[in-house]
Design a protein around this motif. Structure first.
Motif, PDB file in Angstrom:
ATOM      1  N   ARG A 260     -50.313  50.133  74.888  1.00  0.00           N
ATOM      2  CA  ARG A 260     -51.273  50.711  73.950  1.00  0.00           C
ATOM      3  C   ARG A 260     -50.625  50.709  72.570  1.00  0.00           C
ATOM      4  O   ARG A 260     -49.659  51.430  72.330  1.00  0.00           O
ATOM      5  CB  ARG A 260     -51.594  52.144  74.414  1.00  0.00           C
ATOM      6  CG  ARG A 260     -52.496  52.929  73.503  1.00  0.00           C
ATOM      7  CD  ARG A 260     -53.952  52.497  73.668  1.00  0.00           C
ATOM      8  NE  ARG A 260     -54.841  53.395  72.952  1.00  0.00           N
ATOM      9  CZ  ARG A 260     -55.121  53.263  71.649  1.00  0.00           C
ATOM     10  NH1 ARG A 260     -54.611  52.270  70.980  1.00  0.00           N
ATOM     11  NH2 ARG A 260     -55.922  54.108  71.049  1.00  0.00           N
ATOM     12  N   TYR A 261     -51.161  49.826  71.681  1.00  0.00           N
ATOM     13  CA  TYR A 261     -50.511  49.632  70.383  1.00  0.00           C
ATOM     14  C   TYR A 261     -51.497  49.827  69.255  1.00  0.00           C
ATOM     15  O   TYR A 261     -52.704  49.630  69.427  1.00  0.00           O
ATOM     16  CB  TYR A 261     -49.958  48.204  70.272  1.00  0.00           C
ATOM     17  CG  TYR A 261     -49.004  47.837  71.370  1.00  0.00           C
ATOM     18  CD1 TYR A 261     -47.643  48.079  71.225  1.00  0.00           C
ATOM     19  CD2 TYR A 261     -49.465  47.262  72.546  1.00  0.00           C
ATOM     20  CE1 TYR A 261     -46.768  47.753  72.232  1.00  0.00           C
ATOM     21  CE2 TYR A 261     -48.599  46.936  73.559  1.00  0.00           C
ATOM     22  CZ  TYR A 261     -47.240  47.179  73.401  1.00  0.00           C
ATOM     23  OH  TYR A 261     -46.378  46.860  74.403  1.00  0.00           O
TER      24      TYR A 261
ATOM     25  N   GLY B  84     -55.217  47.949  73.656  1.00  0.00           N
ATOM     26  CA  GLY B  84     -54.902  48.823  74.783  1.00  0.00           C
ATOM     27  C   GLY B  84     -56.020  48.816  75.790  1.00  0.00           C
ATOM     28  O   GLY B  84     -56.908  47.966  75.749  1.00  0.00           O
TER      29      GLY B  84
ATOM     30  N   HIS C 141     -48.169  54.318  74.094  1.00  0.00           N
ATOM     31  CA  HIS C 141     -47.541  54.320  75.411  1.00  0.00           C
ATOM     32  C   HIS C 141     -47.617  52.895  75.893  1.00  0.00           C
ATOM     33  O   HIS C 141     -48.296  52.081  75.265  1.00  0.00           O
ATOM     34  CB  HIS C 141     -48.215  55.311  76.364  1.00  0.00           C
ATOM     35  CG  HIS C 141     -49.710  55.230  76.362  1.00  0.00           C
ATOM     36  ND1 HIS C 141     -50.421  54.298  77.061  1.00  0.00           N
ATOM     37  CD2 HIS C 141     -50.643  55.971  75.699  1.00  0.00           C
ATOM     38  CE1 HIS C 141     -51.703  54.472  76.871  1.00  0.00           C
ATOM     39  NE2 HIS C 141     -51.874  55.477  76.036  1.00  0.00           N
ATOM     40  N   PRO C 142     -46.947  52.542  76.967  1.00  0.00           N
ATOM     41  CA  PRO C 142     -46.884  51.128  77.346  1.00  0.00           C
ATOM     42  C   PRO C 142     -48.271  50.480  77.381  1.00  0.00           C
ATOM     43  O   PRO C 142     -49.188  51.021  77.995  1.00  0.00           O
ATOM     44  CB  PRO C 142     -46.254  51.156  78.735  1.00  0.00           C
ATOM     45  CG  PRO C 142     -45.436  52.402  78.734  1.00  0.00           C
ATOM     46  CD  PRO C 142     -46.139  53.381  77.849  1.00  0.00           C
TER      47      PRO C 142
ATOM     48  N   MET D  63     -48.287  41.480  72.958  1.00  0.00           N
ATOM     49  CA  MET D  63     -47.489  42.586  72.457  1.00  0.00           C
ATOM     50  C   MET D  63     -46.721  43.235  73.582  1.00  0.00           C
ATOM     51  O   MET D  63     -47.257  44.085  74.309  1.00  0.00           O
ATOM     52  CB  MET D  63     -48.414  43.653  71.860  1.00  0.00           C
ATOM     53  CG  MET D  63     -48.915  43.293  70.498  1.00  0.00           C
ATOM     54  SD  MET D  63     -49.745  44.710  69.834  1.00  0.00           S
ATOM     55  CE  MET D  63     -50.578  43.958  68.461  1.00  0.00           C
ATOM     56  N   GLY D  64     -45.538  42.807  73.766  1.00  0.00           N
ATOM     57  CA  GLY D  64     -44.687  43.428  74.779  1.00  0.00           C
ATOM     58  C   GLY D  64     -45.225  43.214  76.168  1.00  0.00           C
ATOM     59  O   GLY D  64     -46.084  42.362  76.401  1.00  0.00           O
TER      60      GLY D  64
ATOM     61  N   ASP E  54     -46.493  45.016  79.969  1.00  0.00           N
ATOM     62  CA  ASP E  54     -46.876  46.185  80.744  1.00  0.00           C
ATOM     63  C   ASP E  54     -46.202  46.042  82.104  1.00  0.00           C
ATOM     64  O   ASP E  54     -45.939  44.943  82.571  1.00  0.00           O
ATOM     65  CB  ASP E  54     -48.400  46.208  80.881  1.00  0.00           C
ATOM     66  CG  ASP E  54     -48.883  47.566  81.327  1.00  0.00           C
ATOM     67  OD1 ASP E  54     -50.085  47.702  81.552  1.00  0.00           O
ATOM     68  OD2 ASP E  54     -48.041  48.482  81.466  1.00  0.00           O
TER      69      ASP E  54
ATOM     70  N   THR F 109     -45.887  48.001  63.961  1.00  0.00           N
ATOM     71  CA  THR F 109     -46.638  48.108  65.207  1.00  0.00           C
ATOM     72  C   THR F 109     -46.117  49.329  65.973  1.00  0.00           C
ATOM     73  O   THR F 109     -44.925  49.441  66.228  1.00  0.00           O
ATOM     74  CB  THR F 109     -46.428  46.851  66.052  1.00  0.00           C
ATOM     75  OG1 THR F 109     -46.842  45.729  65.302  1.00  0.00           O
ATOM     76  CG2 THR F 109     -47.213  46.924  67.337  1.00  0.00           C
ATOM     77  N   ARG F 110     -47.007  50.235  66.265  1.00  0.00           N
ATOM     78  CA  ARG F 110     -46.570  51.442  66.968  1.00  0.00           C
ATOM     79  C   ARG F 110     -47.050  51.397  68.412  1.00  0.00           C
ATOM     80  O   ARG F 110     -48.175  51.047  68.698  1.00  0.00           O
ATOM     81  CB  ARG F 110     -47.136  52.685  66.284  1.00  0.00           C
ATOM     82  CG  ARG F 110     -46.651  52.826  64.858  1.00  0.00           C
ATOM     83  CD  ARG F 110     -47.197  54.087  64.226  1.00  0.00           C
ATOM     84  NE  ARG F 110     -46.835  54.106  62.815  1.00  0.00           N
ATOM     85  CZ  ARG F 110     -45.656  54.557  62.373  1.00  0.00           C
ATOM     86  NH1 ARG F 110     -44.756  55.034  63.229  1.00  0.00           N
ATOM     87  NH2 ARG F 110     -45.383  54.533  61.082  1.00  0.00           N
ATOM     88  N   GLU F 111     -46.158  51.789  69.312  1.00  0.00           N
ATOM     89  CA  GLU F 111     -46.512  51.812  70.724  1.00  0.00           C
ATOM     90  C   GLU F 111     -46.773  53.251  71.115  1.00  0.00           C
ATOM     91  O   GLU F 111     -45.884  54.086  71.088  1.00  0.00           O
ATOM     92  CB  GLU F 111     -45.378  51.219  71.561  1.00  0.00           C
ATOM     93  CG  GLU F 111     -45.724  51.149  73.031  1.00  0.00           C
ATOM     94  CD  GLU F 111     -44.703  50.343  73.818  1.00  0.00           C
ATOM     95  OE1 GLU F 111     -43.605  50.130  73.299  1.00  0.00           O
ATOM     96  OE2 GLU F 111     -45.034  49.943  74.946  1.00  0.00           O
TER      97      GLU F 111
END
Lengths: 673, 310, 305
Positions: free
Chosen positions: A320-321, A244, A317-318, A1-2, A4, A313-315
């Motif tokens: 942490r989803y 996260g 903070h970087p 997921m994205g 960091d 999907t909510r982030e």
């Protein structure tokens, strides 16, 4: 997921899915998950059974069963593309060489017909041009590292000659033969006893640091993951619902499932005996598409949109989803939260209902037709009192004699010496029918405790029929009342056990045990085969029933968080002896016997940031066939001396606690230092 | 097969996965019936078997002639499609001029009677011994195991022949002798299933509610063996039918003139180079009957074995 | 290991003794050997004379141990029917049966193992389906009838092989095919399920995780485990083939032990039947013993008891 910003990633998975076609439909075991792991870190994947966590692990190196289909946008392992790699490439370059793997079942994961040495060596010679002698050297070195004494002679042994803990150590050594960059551990300690679990996890942690490996740890145990993982991903129904940093997720869970799961854990939130939070319902069907959020049917906060639309999907903070429709989901302000107020605290009369006095049982075990008979001391001079209305927890590792003790208490096993009395009457002299009306069992495995050929109604009325209590109609009426009492829907009356979920089956087993109105219930690990969310439901039910029906429980378990939650008093068993018995708080917070001490140390409560403790025990649980001389615990005891090795200690009462140890008075302070 | 394995490995049993909290799965019987409906082997086997069973049951009405009636002028007639065949004798006649079709129809009766009879005798012996060995264990188990080793070591066909010869040739004797030498399969399966079931918690629960060992063995354990025993029963029926045919072929089974397919092959063997149908037809009948029974047995096994945990 | 062999050997002897006693008792109480020797119509005095002469009037146990004692020294008595030593009969007839049994075992192995293995490697493929339907059909064909059909087809219609007899290797082709086919279903099914079980086991998953794949996975990791049940079943089948030779030898008129047994039964030739059963049982027991030893060598769990 994205991504960091900090640290280089060693593994990047995008949109991984695993599907298993069945006769009629497709089982979607893993649904489009994305994960990232940074070099040198540990990623914990947590979930209940069937959440798809093991499938995820197997999918990485494509070790899935033949029928399963894997698809992914990208599986990038340190520059190598595992998505499009062929079987040949995966086998020759990745598996066992750059990624090592450990499995759940140490008893069956090693090839039974080859020696340990061969299995270790071939891992290396398969991938590298090394001589057998060099591979042998590496094997010996690693066996020493994983804590197996006398490694050179171990190499000549076969798997069946080793205990479960030892085999898991061999598995770890095998996975490390080629110095992999990534180690995948799939429930590595689930099949092992508590103290062995702590030893193995501790070892894994040390080895990871020493070799600088990254690790994926798959487990259902939030306690394990809270201490061992840097990052955590929570899986539900094939999906990652929250991920996260471990401490962040566990202390500040955002997804209602994570929140519910944490409330289910005994002793994590709130004091003992408070009702546990329980997630209602069961996991939805894994076949076909799920419309909306997979958790919607069980979610206390589900809105209409949850049932129709796939949640975003909510982030937070970087790095942490969470995946939920509710943007500001927060544990504190949840609606319809379980009632945390109903504290079960109740004085009990203290009148003894069941007394076990100096019971010893010795089996003579013979192997094969002409084999030698060898004695096995299953119980050695065990004494125990169960008081009216209390919950006495019986704790110990497998093979310690718990089952033999409960069998003799239920009159199913005659003691060689000593006696069991129930309400002042000798259990051996009670007619079986009368005994059955006083004491009833609940078993561990709800799949084995109900006869699959009988309907739930037949199963619950059976005791009444055997005892010829009432007419048929009255029996059925009584069974229905029992079903209501344990929270079983009446429409399953004519269903078969196969049609029920694990939790429902356990409720049916409880109803059967209660239908004769017994005073004492022997609960033999009643929740250890269940998922934690179902465990919470059953534990709540058992405490409610105790209050309502004035029951007395002997609660056998290996799970110390359950003990903490349920018990008034605790008895600790080791090799057929009760080594310590006393009030729960005394035994658990100030243990006097070094074994109890080690056991408490091995209990892994959810404590993010803390490391895995070393239980401080040497060696494995001994084979009950070769009982050590003197104090049976001395070979593993950190403070044993000459006296312990030669003489068996007798029971002694110190501060209202019964202890069998020569050094009971000083053990506490000695072990702490 | 692989799909099931895959699902087992995934830890997701379809039953638990499919269940919603408020909708129950099918009961075991319904689930088996549902699977049976899409099982071709089972349906084919059952269909053939039903037809043959009807012929066997209603042989006196369905057979065109008396199977024992000799008609020497009409001997060795070929089937109707052969040269010189007659519509009166659809499948021709044998060396004594008996109608071959009628004898074949009556032969189905003999085969089925002996198959079912012998499989029942074997079942009674094997299941009883298996329950005793598995449930009571100890020296009883060892004694039964020894008996099995002995039974397996004896060449069974030779033993059957010797027994039939010594006791005398008749349908009843053949049934009991074949039954008495075909119980090992029942026993092995019953014993191992009982050993497994004995350790199940529902047996301990029955003990705890005060049931006696005998009650538990019969009421709790035995119903769980029913499916497996049924499967073995069908397969043993097939084995017994083949055994009878072999015995009769060697002249130590059903006595002449009873129309046993094996005996018919033996009688036809004399003339098989010139009238091969005398050998071919009863053989085909045997093959079809046995394959139908085996298809049924395999089908029942596929359909009743569930993906249950443990 | 030594105790294992001793234990199994003791068991084998016990089995052979029990079975031989059983057959002895059967014939002792069900037939009258004196009458047989004398003939159906012999006068009573003559029968009594023979009974005394041969010692048939002694208690059964005495007669049994007498017979057993001689049998242990290699003397199986004299055939009532052929009027010559049973040992001689057995020595004369054994080569045909042994040749037939071994040849048919080769047939079984050559058909069943490749089929079973390829079915297990590709479950649900066309190979698998073909193998399974072969097994189902082969199981349903009456063995003696298959023999007759092969004779009609390959000895009469197309005279490639001789119809009957045991003079040359060509005589053994059809009987070996027939007898071999009878074991194909059992061996094939067992090979298939055995290998499937091994391939879906945890340790094979471990081996794959270590980097084993393809033929290395099968040969170096799975084969040894999969062989265990095959070794046992082959021993049992070879033993059965000795008994099964009864049918095949009759169909093809071969002068082997099976046909000898059938004729002895028909003629109430008790010493011959009894000796043959003892020989068959001993062979079976020794074969399974050998299989156990091979398995013990393959599997340390058996070896270490």
């Amino acid at each position: 997921m994205g991504t960091d910003m900090s640290g280089a990633s060693i593994l990047d998975i995008q949109n991984l899915a695993v599907e298993i076609p069945t006769d009629s439909s497709t089982l979607r075991a893993v649904r489009n998950i994305s994960l990232e792991l940074k070099r040198g870190q540990t990623l914990g994947i947590v979930g209940e059974s069937g959440s798809g966590k093991s499938m995820t692990a197997l999918a990485l190196m494509n070790l899935l069963p033949p029928a399963a289909k894997r698809s992914a946008a990208c599986i990038n392992f340190d520059g190598a593309d595992l998505t499009h790699a062929t079987e040949q490439e995966l086998a020759s370059k990745i598996r066992g060489q750059r990624i090592g793997m450990i499995f759940q079942e140490p008893m069956t994961s090693l090839n039974p017909v080859y020696s340990i040495g061969r299995q270790l060596r071939e891992t290396m010679t398969l991938h590298r041009k090394v001589s057998d002698a060099d591979a042998q050297k590496r094997a010996i070195y690693l066996l020493e590292k994983v804590g197996l004494p006398d490694p050179a002679s171990r190499l000549k042994q076969y798997p069946h000659e080793l205990s479960g803990g030892q085999r898991q150590r061999v598995m770890i050594a095998m996975a490390l033969m080629n110095e992999p960059e990534l180690l995948i551990a799939d429930e590595p300690t689930t099949a092992l006893d508590v103290t062995i679990q702590a030893q193995i996890l501790h070892l894994l942690q040390d080895l990871q640091k020493e070799f600088g490996m990254s690790m994926i740890l798959i487990t259902h145990d939030l306690g394990v993951v809270s201490r061992a993982a840097d990052q955590i991903a929570v899986m539900y129904a094939g999906d990652i619902v929250e991920s996260g940093k471990t401490a962040d997720v566990l202390k500040n869970p955002r997804h209602p499932y994570t929140q519910g799961l944490l409330e289910c854990i005994p002793g994590y939130q709130g004091a003992a005996r408070k009702r546990l939070g329980a997630i209602p319902g069961i996991v939805p069907s894994m076949t076909g598409r799920i419309s909306g959020c997979a958790f919607a049917s069980r979610c206390p906060r589900a809105a209409d949109v949850c049932k129709t639309d796939t949640p975003p999907t909510r982030e937070l903070h970087p790095g942490r989803y969470f995946v939920c429709h509710e943007p500001e989901a927060n544990a504190v302000e949840k609606a319809g939260a379980p009632d945390l107020a109903g504290v079960h605290a109740r004085p009990f009369s203290g009148q003894p209902v069941l007394t076990v006095e100096n019971v010893s049982i010795r089996f003579s075990v013979r192997r094969g037709l002409f084999g030698k008979r060898r004695p096995l001391q299953a119980l050695d001079n065990v004494s125990l009192t169960l008081n009216k209305g209390e919950v006495l927890a019986l704790v110990g590792e497998s093979g310690c004699g718990k089952t033999t003790l409960t069998r003799s208490i239920m009159g199913l096993q005659q003691p060689d010496t000593g006696s069991v009395t129930l309400n002042g009457r000798h259990i051996g002299q009670l007619p079986p029918m009368e005994r059955a009306r006083m004491i009833q069992p609940i078993f561990q495995d709800p799949y084995s405790s109900l006869n699959p050929r009988k309907t739930i109604g037949e199963i619950i009325t059976k005791p009444l029929a055997v005892h010829k209590l009432g007419a048929r109609q009255e029996q059925r009426e009584k069974a229905r009342r029992m079903m209501e009492l344990v929270g079983l829907p009446l429409r399953v009356f004519n269903s078969y056990p196969d049609q029920l979920s694990g939790g429902q089956r356990q409720r049916a087993a409880i109803a059967r045990a209660l239908v004769l109105n017994p005073e004492v219930i022997i609960c033999d690990e009643p929740t250890s085969a269940l998922d934690v969310s179902v465990q919470a439901q059953i534990l709540n039910l058992l405490l409610d029933l105790r209050d309502e029906l004035d029951l007395t429980y002997l609660f056998v378990t290996h799970d110390l968080s359950v003990v903490q939650h349920m018990a008034d008093r605790v008895a600790v068993m080791y090799l057929g002896e009760i080594v310590e018995c006393g009030n729960r708080d005394q035994v658990m917070s100030a243990p006097k016997h070094p074994y109890t001490h080690a056991l408490m140390n091995s209990a892994l409560s959810i404590s993010p940031g803390e490391s895995i403790p070393d239980p401080g025990l040497s060696g494995d649980f001994p084979n009950p066939m070769n009982r050590p001389s003197g104090c049976p615990f001395h070979p593993r005891c950190p403070i044993a001396n000459q006296q312990c090795r030669e003489q068996a200690p007798g029971p002694e009462i110190i501060d209202n606690t019964l202890v069998q140890c020569w050094k009971a008075k000083t053990a506490g302070s000695q072990l702490k230092s | 097969m692989t799909t099931n394995q895959a699902i087992n490995e995934s830890g997701l049993t379809p039953t638990t996965a499919v269940q919603e909290d408020n909708s129950l799965g099918l009961s075991p019987t319904m689930a088996a019936l549902k699977r049976a409906r899409s099982h071709y082997g089972l349906k084919i086997g059952l269909g053939i078997l039903l037809v043959m069973a009807i012929f066997a049951l209603f042989a006196p009405w369905l057979a065109p002639h008396d199977p024992y009636m000799q008609n020497l002028p009409m001997r060795m007639l070929p089937p109707v499609w052969g040269e010189g065949g007659q519509w009166q004798y659809l499948l021709g006649t044998d060396h004594l001029g008996r109608d071959y079709l009628s004898r074949l129809i009556y032969g189905a009766r003999i085969s089925m009677t002996i198959g079912i009879g012998a499989a029942t005798v074997g079942m009674i012996i094997g299941v009883t011994l298996g329950l005793i060995a598995g449930y009571y264990g100890g020296w009883l188990d060892q004694a039964v195991n020894f008996l099995v080793t002995c039974q397996l070591a004896v060449p069974s066909l030779l033993l059957i022949m010797a027994l039939v010869f010594v006791i005398g040739q008749s349908v009843t004797v053949v049934i009991f002798v074949i039954g008495a030498t075909h119980w090992v399969f029942y026993l092995v399966v019953t014993r191992s299933a009982t050993l497994r079931l004995r350790e199940m918690d529902f047996v301990a629960a029955a003990h705890a509610m005060g049931c006696s060992k005998f009650q538990i063995a019969v009421k709790e354990v035995l119903p769980n063996l029913a499916n497996q025993i049924m499967v073995i029963f069908t397969l043993e029926v097939a084995v017994a039918i083949l055994n009878e045919a072999t015995l009769s072929f060697l002249g130590l089974g059903i006595p002449s003139p009873i129309p046993s397919w094996g005996l018919m092959i033996a009688e036809g063997k004399q003339a098989m180079f010139f009238q091969p149908w005398l050998v071919v037809l009863p053989g085909i009948a045997l093959f079809v009957l046995v394959i139908a029974i085996n298809l049924l047995g395999d089908g029942v096994r596929d359909v009743t074995v569930t993906n249950r945990r443990n | 290991m030594l105790t294992f062999i001793l234990r199994r050997g003791l068991m084998a002897i016990l089995v052979a003794l029990t079975v031989s006693f059983g057959t002895f008792a059967l014939f002792h109480y069900a037939t009258d050997p004196a009458q047989t020797i004398a003939g159906e119509d012999a006068p009573q005095e003559m029968v009594d004379e023979i009974r005394k002469q041969y010692g048939f009037d002694r208690p059964a146990a005495v007669q049994y141990f007498d017979w057993l004692g001689s049998a242990l020294t290699g003397d199986f008595g004299e055939s009532y029917f052929w009027k010559q030593p049973v040992v001689q009969l057995i020595v004369d007839h054994a080569p045909v049966t042994i040749t037939l049994a071994l040849a048919s075992l080769c047939v079984t192995v050559l058909i069943a193992l490749p089929l079973g293995i390829s079915a297990a490697l590709k479950p649900n493929s066309w190979v698998d389906r073909f193998a399974l339907s072969t097994a189902v059909s082969a199981q349903a064909i009456p063995n003696f009838w298959l023999g007759l059909m092969l004779i009609i087809l390959l000895a009469v219609t197309f005279p490639i092989f001789p119809v009957s007899g045991d003079a040359t290797w060509r005589h053994f082709v059809l009987p070996s095919l027939v007898l071999g086919a009878s074991s194909v279903p059992a061996v094939m099914r067992l090979t298939r399920t055995g290998l499937l079980d091994v391939l879906s086991s945890d340790y094979i998953r471990t081996a794959r995780a270590k980097g084993f794949t393809g033929y290395r996975l099968i040969v170096q990791q799975a084969m040894r485990n999969a062989l265990l049940p095959i070794v046992s079943v082959l021993a049992v089948q070879l033993g059965n083939k000795l008994g099964g030779s009864v049918v095949t030898e009759s169909v093809f008129s071969m002068n082997g032990l099976g046909r000898l047994a059938v004729e002895s039964i028909f003629n109430s030739d008790i010493p011959t039947v009894q000796s043959l059963i003892l020989i068959f049982v001993l062979t079976f027991v020794l074969l399974t013993l050998a299989a156990d030893l091979i398995n013990a060598w393959l599997d340390p769990r058996i070896r270490m008891g």
